[in-house]
Design a protein around this motif. Structure first.
Motif, mmCIF file in Angstrom:
data_model
loop_
_atom_site.group_PDB
_atom_site.id
_atom_site.type_symbol
_atom_site.label_atom_id
_atom_site.label_comp_id
_atom_site.label_asym_id
_atom_site.label_seq_id
_atom_site.Cartn_x
_atom_site.Cartn_y
_atom_site.Cartn_z
ATOM 1 N N GLY A 1 -9.782 13.793 12.904
ATOM 2 C CA GLY A 1 -8.982 14.678 12.075
ATOM 3 C C GLY A 1 -7.941 15.381 12.939
ATOM 4 N N ASP A 2 -6.773 15.628 12.397
ATOM 5 C CA ASP A 2 -5.785 16.393 13.156
ATOM 6 C C ASP A 2 -5.110 17.401 12.238
ATOM 7 N N ASP A 3 -4.585 18.435 12.846
ATOM 8 C CA ASP A 3 -4.044 19.560 12.089
ATOM 9 C C ASP A 3 -2.685 19.928 12.678
ATOM 10 N N ARG B 1 -8.222 8.806 -3.512
ATOM 11 C CA ARG B 1 -8.219 10.048 -2.737
ATOM 12 C C ARG B 1 -9.550 10.769 -2.957
ATOM 13 N N LEU B 2 -9.947 11.562 -1.972
ATOM 14 C CA LEU B 2 -11.167 12.380 -2.101
ATOM 15 C C LEU B 2 -10.753 13.839 -2.253
ATOM 16 N N GLY B 3 -9.827 14.097 -3.141
ATOM 17 C CA GLY B 3 -9.345 15.470 -3.308
ATOM 18 C C GLY B 3 -8.281 15.787 -2.280
ATOM 19 N N PRO B 4 -7.723 17.009 -2.368
ATOM 20 C CA PRO B 4 -6.518 17.341 -1.596
ATOM 21 C C PRO B 4 -6.743 17.756 -0.140
ATOM 22 N N LYS B 5 -7.990 17.955 0.281
ATOM 23 C CA LYS B 5 -8.192 18.491 1.636
ATOM 24 C C LYS B 5 -8.674 17.424 2.607
ATOM 25 N N GLN B 6 -8.218 17.546 3.873
ATOM 26 C CA GLN B 6 -8.598 16.582 4.902
ATOM 27 C C GLN B 6 -10.073 16.749 5.268
ATOM 28 N N MET B 7 -10.790 15.613 5.324
ATOM 29 C CA MET B 7 -12.196 15.617 5.747
ATOM 30 C C MET B 7 -12.324 14.853 7.060
ATOM 31 N N THR B 8 -13.396 15.116 7.776
ATOM 32 C CA THR B 8 -13.687 14.281 8.947
ATOM 33 C C THR B 8 -14.130 12.911 8.411
ATOM 34 N N THR B 9 -14.100 11.885 9.274
ATOM 35 C CA THR B 9 -14.429 10.545 8.775
ATOM 36 C C THR B 9 -15.865 10.485 8.241
ATOM 37 N N ASP B 10 -16.829 11.088 8.956
ATOM 38 C CA ASP B 10 -18.214 11.024 8.458
ATOM 39 C C ASP B 10 -18.363 11.792 7.144
ATOM 40 N N ARG C 1 -1.537 13.667 10.613
ATOM 41 C CA ARG C 1 -0.391 12.819 11.008
ATOM 42 C C ARG C 1 -0.243 11.577 10.129
ATOM 43 N N ASP C 2 -1.103 11.464 9.115
ATOM 44 C CA ASP C 2 -1.073 10.317 8.201
ATOM 45 C C ASP C 2 -1.188 8.982 8.922
ATOM 46 N N ARG C 3 -2.183 8.882 9.789
ATOM 47 C CA ARG C 3 -2.405 7.581 10.441
ATOM 48 C C ARG C 3 -3.121 6.613 9.497
ATOM 49 N N THR C 4 -3.646 7.152 8.375
ATOM 50 C CA THR C 4 -4.242 6.260 7.367
ATOM 51 C C THR C 4 -3.182 5.290 6.843
ATOM 52 N N SER C 5 -1.905 5.629 7.025
ATOM 53 C CA SER C 5 -0.820 4.749 6.567
ATOM 54 C C SER C 5 -0.930 3.363 7.217
ATOM 55 N N PHE D 1 -12.309 3.202 5.581
ATOM 56 C CA PHE D 1 -11.890 4.510 6.115
ATOM 57 C C PHE D 1 -11.145 4.295 7.427
ATOM 58 N N GLY D 2 -10.263 5.230 7.733
ATOM 59 C CA GLY D 2 -9.591 5.180 9.026
ATOM 60 C C GLY D 2 -10.488 5.795 10.099
ATOM 61 N N GLY D 3 -10.701 5.059 11.170
ATOM 62 C CA GLY D 3 -11.482 5.589 12.302
ATOM 63 C C GLY D 3 -10.555 6.400 13.180
ATOM 64 N N LEU E 1 -9.631 1.543 -0.239
ATOM 65 C CA LEU E 1 -9.248 2.377 0.921
ATOM 66 C C LEU E 1 -9.310 3.847 0.521
ATOM 67 N N LEU E 2 -10.049 4.625 1.267
ATOM 68 C CA LEU E 2 -10.058 6.074 1.035
ATOM 69 C C LEU E 2 -8.847 6.640 1.746
ATOM 70 N N ASP E 3 -7.923 7.145 0.914
ATOM 71 C CA ASP E 3 -6.587 7.453 1.407
ATOM 72 C C ASP E 3 -6.158 8.841 0.903
HETATM 73 N N1 SAM Z 1 -5.172 13.114 9.667
HETATM 74 C C1 SAM Z 1 -5.629 11.877 9.257
HETATM 75 C C2 SAM Z 1 -4.606 10.804 9.060
HETATM 76 O O1 SAM Z 1 -3.873 10.694 10.023
HETATM 77 O O2 SAM Z 1 -4.560 10.071 8.073
HETATM 78 C C3 SAM Z 1 -6.793 11.862 8.336
HETATM 79 C C4 SAM Z 1 -7.842 11.206 9.105
HETATM 80 S S1 SAM Z 1 -9.419 11.554 8.445
HETATM 81 C C5 SAM Z 1 -10.088 12.507 9.728
HETATM 82 C C6 SAM Z 1 -10.221 9.997 8.688
HETATM 83 C C7 SAM Z 1 -10.350 9.147 7.443
HETATM 84 O O3 SAM Z 1 -11.145 9.814 6.460
HETATM 85 C C8 SAM Z 1 -9.042 8.828 6.731
HETATM 86 O O4 SAM Z 1 -8.388 7.712 7.312
HETATM 87 C C9 SAM Z 1 -9.522 8.527 5.301
HETATM 88 O O5 SAM Z 1 -10.006 7.202 5.188
HETATM 89 C C10 SAM Z 1 -10.685 9.503 5.145
HETATM 90 N N2 SAM Z 1 -10.304 10.766 4.481
HETATM 91 C C11 SAM Z 1 -10.368 12.025 4.987
HETATM 92 N N3 SAM Z 1 -9.987 12.935 4.068
HETATM 93 C C12 SAM Z 1 -9.681 12.251 2.942
HETATM 94 C C13 SAM Z 1 -9.232 12.612 1.635
HETATM 95 N N4 SAM Z 1 -9.025 13.868 1.284
HETATM 96 N N5 SAM Z 1 -9.024 11.616 0.728
HETATM 97 C C14 SAM Z 1 -9.235 10.316 1.062
HETATM 98 N N6 SAM Z 1 -9.663 9.907 2.263
HETATM 99 C C15 SAM Z 1 -9.884 10.858 3.198
#
Ligand code: SAM
Length: 206
Positions: free
Chosen positions: A106-108, A126-135, A111-115, A101-103, A79-81
């Motif tokens: 992204g939100d700012d 983890r893919l580093g400390p910054k939020q990425m879009t799913t693609d 909200r940690d819906r990956t939980s 991955f969580g579909g 799980l990419l988390d």
């Molecule tokens: N704000 C979101 C949340 O509520 O968890 C993050 C959603 S992100 C747009 C969509 C998915 O991309 C996440 O569920 C996760 O699988 C992956 N992802 C995005 N950034 C990541 C990161 N820095 N490390 C690991 N996974 C990441």
């Protein structure tokens, strides 16, 4: 040679918004181009699969969730988390068959819906400390586990500003992979959609 990898996006929203649609189409096309598989799982009844996705051979629409799909071989799924304790590394490409991955859009602030997926007990990275879009998250995972590029060697652009005209621009609150000119790699049509949404938000103000 290692086995063909599968990228699974567990769709966590009730419907398919236009942003997610463009993201999923980009993931499907990149899966096709890199000889990998893309499963969009946990689709609710009545989910409309866009033709642009159906047309891609590497793509599978799946009503079952990832727990059912990987019953008995949970340890093969990573799980990419964003909250995982360990960062993804190239060797993870040998340890796991599928990357989850969580579909979610992204939100700012995030909200940690990956939980919702974390609770299912898959091994997380983890893919580093910054939020990425799913693609972007899928793209970076491919670069690390398939191309064996270390996470900190991937070229990134953080919080890029998209310029639409001399007076109009939007800052995206995410990390993206940068192309050779330093511009964020985004799904086809995404910049236009962001501009349309920004124009609409402005119109709604008046
Ligand atoms: N704000 C979101 C949340 O509520 O968890 C993050 C959603 S992100 C747009 C969509 C998915 O991309 C996440 O569920 C996760 O699988 C992956 N992802 C995005 N950034 C990541 C990161 N820095 N490390 C690991 N996974 C990441």
């Amino acid at each position: 040679m290692s086995a063909k990898k599968t990228f699974i996006v567990e769709h966590l929203d009730p419907e398919l918004g236009p942003w997610s649609e463009l993201e999923y189409i980009a993931i499907a096309k990149e899966s096709q181009a890199t000889n990998t598989a893309f499963i969009l799982s946990s689709l609710p009844d009545g989910f409309r699969v866009p033709t642009a996705l159906q047309d891609v051979e590497a793509f599978t629409a799946e009503k079952r969730g990832v727990e059912e799909l990987y019953a008995g071989k949970k340890e093969k799924v990573c799980l990419l988390d964003p909250a995982a304790a360990k960062d993804l590394c190239p060797e993870d490409g040998d340890a796991f068959e599928a990357f989850l991955f969580g579909g979610i859009l992204g939100d700012d602030p995030p909200r940690d819906r990956t939980s919702e997926l974390r609770k299912k007990g898959f091994e997380g990275r983890r893919l580093g400390p910054k939020q990425m879009t799913t693609d972007t998250a899928v793209r970076v995972t491919r670069m690390v586990v398939q191309d064996k590029i270390a996470l900190d060697k991937v070229p990134y652009t953080d919080f890029p500003e998209l310029k639409f005209s001399q007076h109009e621009s939007t800052e995206m609150p995410f990390r993206y992979v940068a192309d050779k000119d330093g511009n964020p790699i985004m799904p086809e049509g995404m910049k236009e959609l962001i501009q349309k949404d920004a124009d609409k938000a402005l119109d709604d103000l008046f």
